[in-house]
Design a protein around this motif. Structure first.
Motif, PDB file in Angstrom:
ATOM      1  N   PHE A   3       0.834  -1.201   0.000  1.00 58.95           N
ATOM      2  CA  PHE A   3       0.000   0.000   0.000  1.00 58.95           C
ATOM      3  C   PHE A   3       0.867   1.249   0.000  1.00 58.95           C
ATOM      4  O   PHE A   3       1.734   1.413   0.849  1.00 58.95           O
ATOM      5  N   ARG A  11      -4.324  13.732   0.696  1.00 53.28           N
ATOM      6  CA  ARG A  11      -5.419  13.207   1.526  1.00 53.28           C
ATOM      7  C   ARG A  11      -6.421  14.309   1.863  1.00 53.28           C
ATOM      8  O   ARG A  11      -7.622  14.102   1.844  1.00 53.28           O
ATOM      9  N   LEU A  14      -8.633  14.994  -1.212  1.00 52.24           N
ATOM     10  CA  LEU A  14      -9.604  13.918  -1.446  1.00 52.24           C
ATOM     11  C   LEU A  14     -10.688  13.929  -0.360  1.00 52.24           C
ATOM     12  O   LEU A  14     -11.874  13.761  -0.657  1.00 52.24           O
ATOM     13  N   LEU A  18     -14.694  14.252  -0.990  1.00 51.34           N
ATOM     14  CA  LEU A  18     -15.652  13.234  -0.555  1.00 51.34           C
ATOM     15  C   LEU A  18     -16.720  13.839   0.357  1.00 51.34           C
ATOM     16  O   LEU A  18     -17.907  13.537   0.230  1.00 51.34           O
TER      17      LEU A  18
ATOM     18  N   ALA B 124     -11.847   5.250  -2.429  1.00 48.82           N
ATOM     19  CA  ALA B 124     -11.277   6.550  -2.033  1.00 48.82           C
ATOM     20  C   ALA B 124     -11.394   6.716  -0.518  1.00 48.82           C
ATOM     21  O   ALA B 124     -10.458   7.187   0.145  1.00 48.82           O
ATOM     22  N   CYS B 125     -12.539   6.316   0.033  1.00 48.11           N
ATOM     23  CA  CYS B 125     -12.703   6.369   1.495  1.00 48.11           C
ATOM     24  C   CYS B 125     -11.715   5.417   2.178  1.00 48.11           C
ATOM     25  O   CYS B 125     -11.118   5.746   3.213  1.00 48.11           O
ATOM     26  N   GLU B 127      -8.781   4.467   1.138  1.00 49.65           N
ATOM     27  CA  GLU B 127      -7.421   5.022   1.091  1.00 49.65           C
ATOM     28  C   GLU B 127      -7.190   5.979   2.269  1.00 49.65           C
ATOM     29  O   GLU B 127      -6.095   6.030   2.820  1.00 49.65           O
ATOM     30  N   ILE B 128      -8.204   6.734   2.623  1.00 48.35           N
ATOM     31  CA  ILE B 128      -8.082   7.652   3.759  1.00 48.35           C
ATOM     32  C   ILE B 128      -8.147   6.866   5.069  1.00 48.35           C
ATOM     33  O   ILE B 128      -7.391   7.109   6.001  1.00 48.35           O
ATOM     34  N   VAL B 130      -7.171   3.883   5.754  1.00 47.15           N
ATOM     35  CA  VAL B 130      -5.950   3.131   6.056  1.00 47.15           C
ATOM     36  C   VAL B 130      -4.978   3.980   6.886  1.00 47.15           C
ATOM     37  O   VAL B 130      -4.317   3.480   7.796  1.00 47.15           O
ATOM     38  N   VAL B 131      -4.937   5.266   6.599  1.00 47.31           N
ATOM     39  CA  VAL B 131      -4.010   6.151   7.312  1.00 47.31           C
ATOM     40  C   VAL B 131      -4.641   6.704   8.582  1.00 47.31           C
ATOM     41  O   VAL B 131      -4.010   6.717   9.645  1.00 47.31           O
TER      42      VAL B 131
END
Lengths: 67, 141
Positions: A3, A11, A14, A18, B124-125, B127-128, B130-131
């Motif tokens: 990953f 971030r 994005l 969202l 996309a959610c 990906e955020i 995970v961090v």
């Protein structure tokens, strides 16, 4: 999969897109070749489509995560 | 009866779904195009999405009673266990019992391409998540 995370600025952009979309305030745009996020835009249905295609579904698809 | 044997489903596929998928594919690089394969009585759409830096392989299944019954989407790429991820990495994309119209699958308004794009938003959610370990947008009502 190894990953590879987004950096903090990617971030943030994005996340804003969202949340703006979930609130019904904006659509989300992606690179038409690779589907990668490129930004957010107006919800105007008749907004012209440029190089970065607006994802119609992100304007109108049912959302599990509706605000 | 399979999806291709059902006159209503077949008409929908030919008149709505396949043109929508052709439009979706028209601008994509070859590795990001959707391929369509019949399997049993269903249709499988296989594709890749790359919302940020990672590429995910997915399959969306149109069941034999599609579009009355919503499509289901699984991620084939291994994910971390996270919210809104069901058995066998099936994505929780809609809330069928919801009284909010925009939280339900509506066959009159949505197509398989919309399901693909809903999967994009889910990833996309992810990906955020995970961090930050927080799902970035609110739950459906």
């Amino acid at each position: 999969m190894d990953f590879r995370p987004m950096d903090s600025e990617e971030r943030r952009r994005l996340l804003e897109a969202l949340r703006g979309n979930a609130a019904g305030a904006s659509s989300i745009a992606m690179d038409p070749r690779t589907t990668t996020f490129t930004g957010s835009g107006s919800m105007d249905a008749d907004a012209p489509r440029g190089e970065n295609q607006v994802i119609d579904a992100i304007k109108s698809v049912p959302v599990h995560y509706a605000g | 009866m399979g999806i291709l044997d059902n006159p209503v489903s077949k008409e929908r596929l030919l008149g709505v779904e396949l043109p929508a998928l052709q439009a979706y594919n028209s601008q994509r690089d070859p590795e990001y195009r959707v391929s369509v394969e019949p399997k049993g009585g269903e249709l499988q759409l296989r594709y890749r999405l790359k919302p940020a830096h990672n590429v995910y392989e997915l399959v969306t299944v149109l069941p034999d009673s599609y579009p009355v019954i919503a499509p289901t989407t699984r991620v084939l790429t291994k994910l971390e266990s996270c919210p809104h991820l069901l058995y066998q990495q099936t994505l929780c994309l809609w809330k069928q019992a919801s009284r909010v119209a925009d939280s339900r699958w509506d066959p009159a308004r949505f197509t398989a391409v919309f399901a693909i794009q809903a999967a994009w938003r889910w990833l996309a959610c992810y990906e955020i998540w995970v961090v930050e370990k927080t799902w970035p947008i609110p739950e459906a009502r």
